[in-house]
Motif scaffolding. Structure first.
Motif, PDB file in Angstrom:
ATOM      1  N   ASN A 157     -39.078 -74.575  21.476  1.00  0.00           N
ATOM      2  CA  ASN A 157     -39.372 -75.957  21.422  1.00  0.00           C
ATOM      3  C   ASN A 157     -37.939 -76.851  21.310  1.00  0.00           C
ATOM      4  OD1 ASN A 157     -37.878 -74.126  19.239  1.00  0.00           O
ATOM      5  ND2 ASN A 157     -38.984 -75.635  16.901  1.00  0.00           N
ATOM      6  N   ARG A 183     -36.234 -80.881  12.963  1.00  0.00           N
ATOM      7  CA  ARG A 183     -37.458 -80.285  13.404  1.00  0.00           C
ATOM      8  C   ARG A 183     -36.603 -79.013  13.827  1.00  0.00           C
ATOM      9  NH1 ARG A 183     -38.028 -84.345  18.942  1.00  0.00           N
ATOM     10  NH2 ARG A 183     -38.753 -85.770  17.523  1.00  0.00           N
ATOM     11  N   ASN A 212     -42.501 -80.019  20.038  1.00  0.00           N
ATOM     12  CA  ASN A 212     -42.217 -80.479  21.461  1.00  0.00           C
ATOM     13  C   ASN A 212     -42.028 -78.760  21.990  1.00  0.00           C
ATOM     14  OD1 ASN A 212     -42.585 -82.889  21.171  1.00  0.00           O
ATOM     15  ND2 ASN A 212     -40.517 -83.272  21.287  1.00  0.00           N
ATOM     16  N   TYR A 261     -39.994 -77.689  25.590  1.00  0.00           N
ATOM     17  CA  TYR A 261     -38.973 -77.767  26.673  1.00  0.00           C
ATOM     18  C   TYR A 261     -38.655 -76.169  27.528  1.00  0.00           C
ATOM     19  CZ  TYR A 261     -37.778 -80.947  23.561  1.00  0.00           C
ATOM     20  OH  TYR A 261     -37.791 -82.447  22.779  1.00  0.00           O
ATOM     21  N   HIS A 287     -40.149 -81.294  30.243  1.00  0.00           N
ATOM     22  CA  HIS A 287     -40.505 -81.987  28.493  1.00  0.00           C
ATOM     23  C   HIS A 287     -42.455 -81.502  28.116  1.00  0.00           C
ATOM     24  CE1 HIS A 287     -36.456 -83.431  29.153  1.00  0.00           C
ATOM     25  NE2 HIS A 287     -37.005 -82.930  29.794  1.00  0.00           N
ATOM     26  N   PHE A 288     -42.739 -81.046  27.557  1.00  0.00           N
ATOM     27  CA  PHE A 288     -43.496 -80.730  26.587  1.00  0.00           C
ATOM     28  C   PHE A 288     -44.028 -81.214  25.174  1.00  0.00           C
ATOM     29  CE2 PHE A 288     -42.684 -77.053  29.036  1.00  0.00           C
ATOM     30  CZ  PHE A 288     -43.779 -77.141  30.018  1.00  0.00           C
ATOM     31  N   LYS A 289     -44.749 -82.999  25.176  1.00  0.00           N
ATOM     32  CA  LYS A 289     -44.476 -83.976  23.882  1.00  0.00           C
ATOM     33  C   LYS A 289     -46.116 -82.902  23.563  1.00  0.00           C
ATOM     34  CE  LYS A 289     -40.311 -85.580  25.156  1.00  0.00           C
ATOM     35  NZ  LYS A 289     -39.128 -84.990  24.279  1.00  0.00           N
ATOM     36  N   THR A 290     -45.565 -83.293  22.248  1.00  0.00           N
ATOM     37  CA  THR A 290     -46.849 -82.905  21.053  1.00  0.00           C
ATOM     38  C   THR A 290     -47.434 -84.384  21.018  1.00  0.00           C
ATOM     39  OG1 THR A 290     -47.737 -81.867  18.746  1.00  0.00           O
ATOM     40  CG2 THR A 290     -45.438 -83.106  19.063  1.00  0.00           C
ATOM     41  N   GLN A 291     -48.727 -84.549  20.764  1.00  0.00           N
ATOM     42  CA  GLN A 291     -49.597 -85.243  20.436  1.00  0.00           C
ATOM     43  C   GLN A 291     -50.612 -85.938  19.274  1.00  0.00           C
ATOM     44  OE1 GLN A 291     -52.175 -86.673  23.914  1.00  0.00           O
ATOM     45  NE2 GLN A 291     -51.456 -85.318  25.559  1.00  0.00           N
ATOM     46  N   HIS A 320     -45.563 -84.970  14.766  1.00  0.00           N
ATOM     47  CA  HIS A 320     -43.915 -84.013  13.991  1.00  0.00           C
ATOM     48  C   HIS A 320     -44.556 -84.066  13.127  1.00  0.00           C
ATOM     49  CE1 HIS A 320     -41.849 -83.400  18.373  1.00  0.00           C
ATOM     50  NE2 HIS A 320     -41.691 -84.160  18.267  1.00  0.00           N
ATOM     51  N   TRP A 333     -50.330 -81.886  24.768  1.00  0.00           N
ATOM     52  CA  TRP A 333     -49.221 -81.470  24.371  1.00  0.00           C
ATOM     53  C   TRP A 333     -49.468 -82.541  26.367  1.00  0.00           C
ATOM     54  CZ3 TRP A 333     -50.728 -77.697  22.012  1.00  0.00           C
ATOM     55  CH2 TRP A 333     -49.791 -77.776  21.386  1.00  0.00           C
TER      56      TRP A 333
END
Length: 509
Positions: free
Chosen positions: A133, A187, A197, A199, A219-223, A226, A261
């Motif tokens: 992450n 984070r 997230n 990575y 990259h994997f961005k949380t929807q 945070h 994500w």
């Protein structure tokens, strides 16, 4: 009730023999000893003895779920990987989250880096993307990795975690600064797996039908947004449950609120290597988004909990050596070592044929000449029984030049190169610190102080030198926090002495 009982399947031994009595062992008389011939009892006891396998040396505590990846962006000019071949294309996946340092019984809500490992079951084989992450890591050279992990584990004499060992290592390795800045920021302690997230962290590469290679970061961005705990909040959570992440993830999916994500990539042309102040293959560095902006690739959601945690999460085996056509490696030294070490760890932990276990088994045909060894449980279902070697004249599987990867361009002398020379390990941590607002800065400094309080002063002094190079105000804040903690400790010790004296006076009277 009797009719309902009759409809239930009959209990059997592992060999399929029906069991007539699963309530009572065979004894000589009502009070006599057991008989060794009670093979059903022996089977139950021996299976129980073997129900645990060695836990992972790193990332032992984990949580996982199955899901679906959907392509939303066209990147076919960079890669011919079929997983990305068309907008709307879907691929099944497994995602396992984990902590790095903790054992299987550790509390979920501890400050630690989180593993973020994906297994995509593509039509041309499994693609494993093993990340965290965080976009960086503590070290850039695999020679240092075993030593670093030892500092995260238990002291061999005290059998306790050692803050002294951790800070001794970090203070001697300024390359760790970027990672610990993230770890001790907000984070570093997510509320649950879905609120962080992911990575790929390492630099990988794409290649296309034209034989062109591009280097890439995932990259994997949380929807879900945070969400993070403070140290105090995490302490309260751990006091109530050591399984808070499992509860969060399992409960969310069970309720049908599937976490999602978005996947992005940064793409660097092969020709750009050498144009930067940083080494693009250095795992302690990020690629500036201004130079290499995020390109949307797709979205994935987790929509199915495992039916059996042990079989589908504990036995899940991820390795960066599992790549597919169009996706490959880079000169990233940490990645190069992990290509070997992850698969080697699985062969030790799960056995020679770990990739034939259902959770690791590809969803496409598998044709290899690998045969025997421990736990050889697969059937030989093929039309070429006489072909158990290659090359052969009996119809066995052969290579396909379409899957041959283009050359990876490297140059230079083989040597024990010191990559700290001329490498600024403080520039990107400084940039990160300057992005924090006042609240984030205060909490980060407080987290550093709480973690360092009580370790030898010479290690604190050495680490303070690194904080000074990031930003003198960061070091000043940490010193102030440490001084405050020391005063609080003195007050507590004074109060304890006064309480002891009062008890002694009362006893004398």
């Amino acid at each position: 009730m009797a009719d309902a009982e009759q409809k239930r399947p009959t209990l059997t031994t592992s060999a399929g023999a029906p069991v007539g009595d699963n309530q009572h062992s065979i004894t000589v008389g009502r009070r006599g000893p057991l008989l060794l011939q009670d093979y059903q009892l022996i089977e139950k006891l021996t299976h129980q003895n073997r129900e645990r396998i060695p836990e992972r040396v790193v990332h032992a505590k984990g949580w996982g779920a199955f899901g679906t990846f959907t392509v939303t962006g066209d990147i076919t000019k960079y890669t011919n990987a079929k997983i990305f071949s068309a907008i709307g294309k879907q691929t099944d996946l497994l995602l396992r989250f984990s902590t790095v340092a903790g054992e299987q019984g550790a509390a979920d809500a501890e400050r630690d880096v989180r593993g973020f490992s994906l297994k995509f079951y593509t039509e041309e084989g499994n693609w494993d993307l093993v990340g965290n992450n965080t976009p960086v890591f503590f070290v850039r050279d695999p020679r240092k990795f075993p030593d670093f992990i030892r500092t995260q584990k238990r002291h061999p004499r005290t059998n306790m975690r050692s803050p002294t060992a951790m800070w001794d290592f970090w203070s001697l390795e300024p390359q760790s600064m970027h990672q610990i800045m993230i770890l001790f920021s907000d984070r570093g302690l997510p509320v649950g797996p879905q609120y962080m997230n992911g990575y790929g962290s390492h630099t990988y590469s794409f290649w296309n039908d034209a034989g062109e290679r591009y280097y890439v970061k995932f990259h994997f961005k949380t929807q879900q947004g945070h969400r993070h705990y403070t140290n105090e909040e995490a302490g309260e959570v751990i006091g109530k449950s050591r399984e808070s992440y499992q509860e969060e993830l399992y409960g969310t999916i069970h309720r049908g609120d599937f976490p999602k994500w978005k996947m992005f990539v940064q793409v660097m042309p092969e020709s750009a290597i050498g144009d930067h102040w940083y080494n693009p293959f250095d795992l302690t560095k990020v690629w500036p988004h201004g130079d290499y902006p995020l390109i949307e690739v797709g979205e994935f959601e987790l929509n199915r909990n495992p039916d059996n945690y042990f079989a589908q999460v504990e036995q899940a085996a991820f390795s960066p050596s599992n790549v597919v056509r169009g996706i490959s490696f880079s000169p990233d030294k940490m990645l190069q070592a992990r290509i070997f070490s992850y698969a080697d760890a699985h062969r030790h932990r799960l056995g020679t044929h770990y990739e034939a276990l259902p959770v690791n088994q590809p969803k496409c045909p598998v044709h290899t000449y690998h045969k025997d060894g421990m736990m050889r449980f697969m059937e030989d279902k093929n039309d070429w029984p006489d072909a158990y070697y290659e090359p052969n004249s009996f119809g066995g599987p052969v290579e396909d030049p379409r899957y041959k990867e283009p050359p990876l361009h490297v140059e230079g002398e083989a040597w024990h190169w010191d990559h700290s020379e001329g490498n600024d390990d403080f520039r990107q941590p400084r940039d990160l610190w300057n992005l924090f607002d006042e609240g984030q800065k205060d909490r980060t400094a407080g987290n550093f102080a709480a973690a360092m309080h009580g370790i030898p002063q010479f290690i604190i002094d050495r680490q303070m030198g690194h904080f000074e190079q990031v930003d003198p105000k960061l070091a000043e804040r940490i010193r102030d926090k440490l001084a405050h903690l020391s005063k609080d400790q003195e007050k507590q010790e004074t109060q304890k002495d006064m309480d002891r004296m009062a008890l002694a006076d009362a006893a004398a009277k």
